[in-house]
Design a protein around this motif. Structure first.
Motif, PDB file in Angstrom:
ATOM      1  N   ARG A   1      -5.434   2.082   0.238  1.00 60.97           N
ATOM      2  CA  ARG A   1      -5.514   0.910   0.893  1.00 60.97           C
ATOM      3  C   ARG A   1      -7.096   0.542  -0.101  1.00 60.97           C
ATOM      4  NH1 ARG A   1      -3.288  -2.330   2.503  1.00 60.97           N
ATOM      5  NH2 ARG A   1      -2.401  -1.249   4.214  1.00 60.97           N
TER       6      ARG A   1
ATOM      7  N   THR B   1      -4.784  -0.817  -3.011  1.00 61.66           N
ATOM      8  CA  THR B   1      -3.312  -1.756  -2.837  1.00 61.66           C
ATOM      9  C   THR B   1      -3.913  -3.193  -2.957  1.00 61.66           C
ATOM     10  OG1 THR B   1      -2.116   0.145  -1.200  1.00 61.66           O
ATOM     11  CG2 THR B   1      -1.780  -2.851  -0.671  1.00 61.66           C
ATOM     12  N   ASP B   2      -5.542  -2.957  -2.564  1.00 62.87           N
ATOM     13  CA  ASP B   2      -6.063  -4.261  -2.251  1.00 62.87           C
ATOM     14  C   ASP B   2      -6.539  -4.859  -3.392  1.00 62.87           C
ATOM     15  OD1 ASP B   2      -5.879  -4.038   0.440  1.00 62.87           O
ATOM     16  OD2 ASP B   2      -7.824  -3.963   0.899  1.00 62.87           O
TER      17      ASP B   2
ATOM     18  N   GLN C   1       4.398  -5.899   0.478  1.00 61.31           N
ATOM     19  CA  GLN C   1       2.551  -5.418  -0.054  1.00 61.31           C
ATOM     20  C   GLN C   1       3.063  -4.629  -1.032  1.00 61.31           C
ATOM     21  OE1 GLN C   1      -0.071  -3.613   2.713  1.00 61.31           O
ATOM     22  NE2 GLN C   1       0.254  -4.991   3.679  1.00 61.31           N
TER      23      GLN C   1
END
Length: 231
Positions: free
Chosen positions: A30, A33-34, A69
């Motif tokens: 996460r 990814t962010d 994503q």
């Protein structure tokens, strides 16, 4: 009656379980990814972790959001690679975006990323079409006003009139937030006349743009580097 409730609960659980497991699978990647979606650079190992986590999420729940994503992560990382390595990764990311839009055609953010990716690839007409859809599916998007305005100025002549009207408002929002960034982009991209015309609807904003442009040109003359033909 109780049997019906039990059956309904079982169905709801069966529907919710893959989504929950996908969320859990995406958790290890996460942070990376962010950062990649935000346009930040990450290490090769962080990219690999984000890629692996999103692929695992897709195996649990083959949904548009995970394709989006994954596509954004691949495209985001590709911008930091050499052209030979970036091209196949960007192409793969583009395919994931197209899958995401096929699953969720109202995903404005995916249309916006697609527009930026196509513009970077020199596909101006297709980029304009994607930007039209980004605006059509979300007319008001204050979080992305700057990016929408920037893409709009680059593609202005190819956009539909309703898109142009909406992006004029985004330009005002971007200018209020980052006036010097707007002026720098206008000078660098030789879009000063267009930006001045769009901002002329508000006299105070127009005067501010003119003053900042004069400041930029004066600074460039003092420091030496040419900012390009302004008009």
């Amino acid at each position: 009656m109780w049997l019906a409730f039990v059956c309904l609960a079982a169905v709801l659980l069966a529907l919710a379980l893959p989504r929950s497991l996908a969320e859990l699978a995406a958790t290890p990647g996460r942070a990376a990814t962010d950062r990649l979606i935000a346009g930040e650079r990450v290490s090769e190992s962080s990219f690999a972790r984000a890629l692996s986590a999103l692929q695992a999420a897709l195996r649990w729940h083959d949904a548009g959001r995970w394709h989006r994503q994954l596509g954004m992560v691949e495209i985001g990382y590709a911008q930091f690679l050499e052209p030979a390595a970036a091209a196949p990764l960007r192409a793969e990311g583009l395919q994931h975006l197209l899958v995401a839009l096929a699953r969720a055609p109202a995903d404005s953010h995916a249309w916006l990323v697609l527009a930026r990716t196509l513009l970077d690839a020199g596909e101006r007409l297709q980029a304009a079409g994607a930007l039209d859809w980004a605006v059509r599916t979300m007319p008001f998007d204050p979080d992305n006003a700057g990016l929408r305005a920037l893409l709009g100025l680059a593609l202005w002549e190819l956009l539909e009139p309703p898109t142009q009207a909406r992006l004029r408002s985004d330009l005002f929002a971007w200018f209020r937030r980052e006036p010097r960034a707007v002026v720098a982009f206008a000078a660098r991209s030789r879009r000063i006349d267009l930006v001045a015309d769009l901002l002329a609807a508000d006299e105070r904003t127009s005067d501010r743009f003119t003053a900042l442009l004069a400041e930029l040109e004066r600074k460039a003359m003092e420091e030496g580097p040419d900012i390009g033909e302004p008009r």
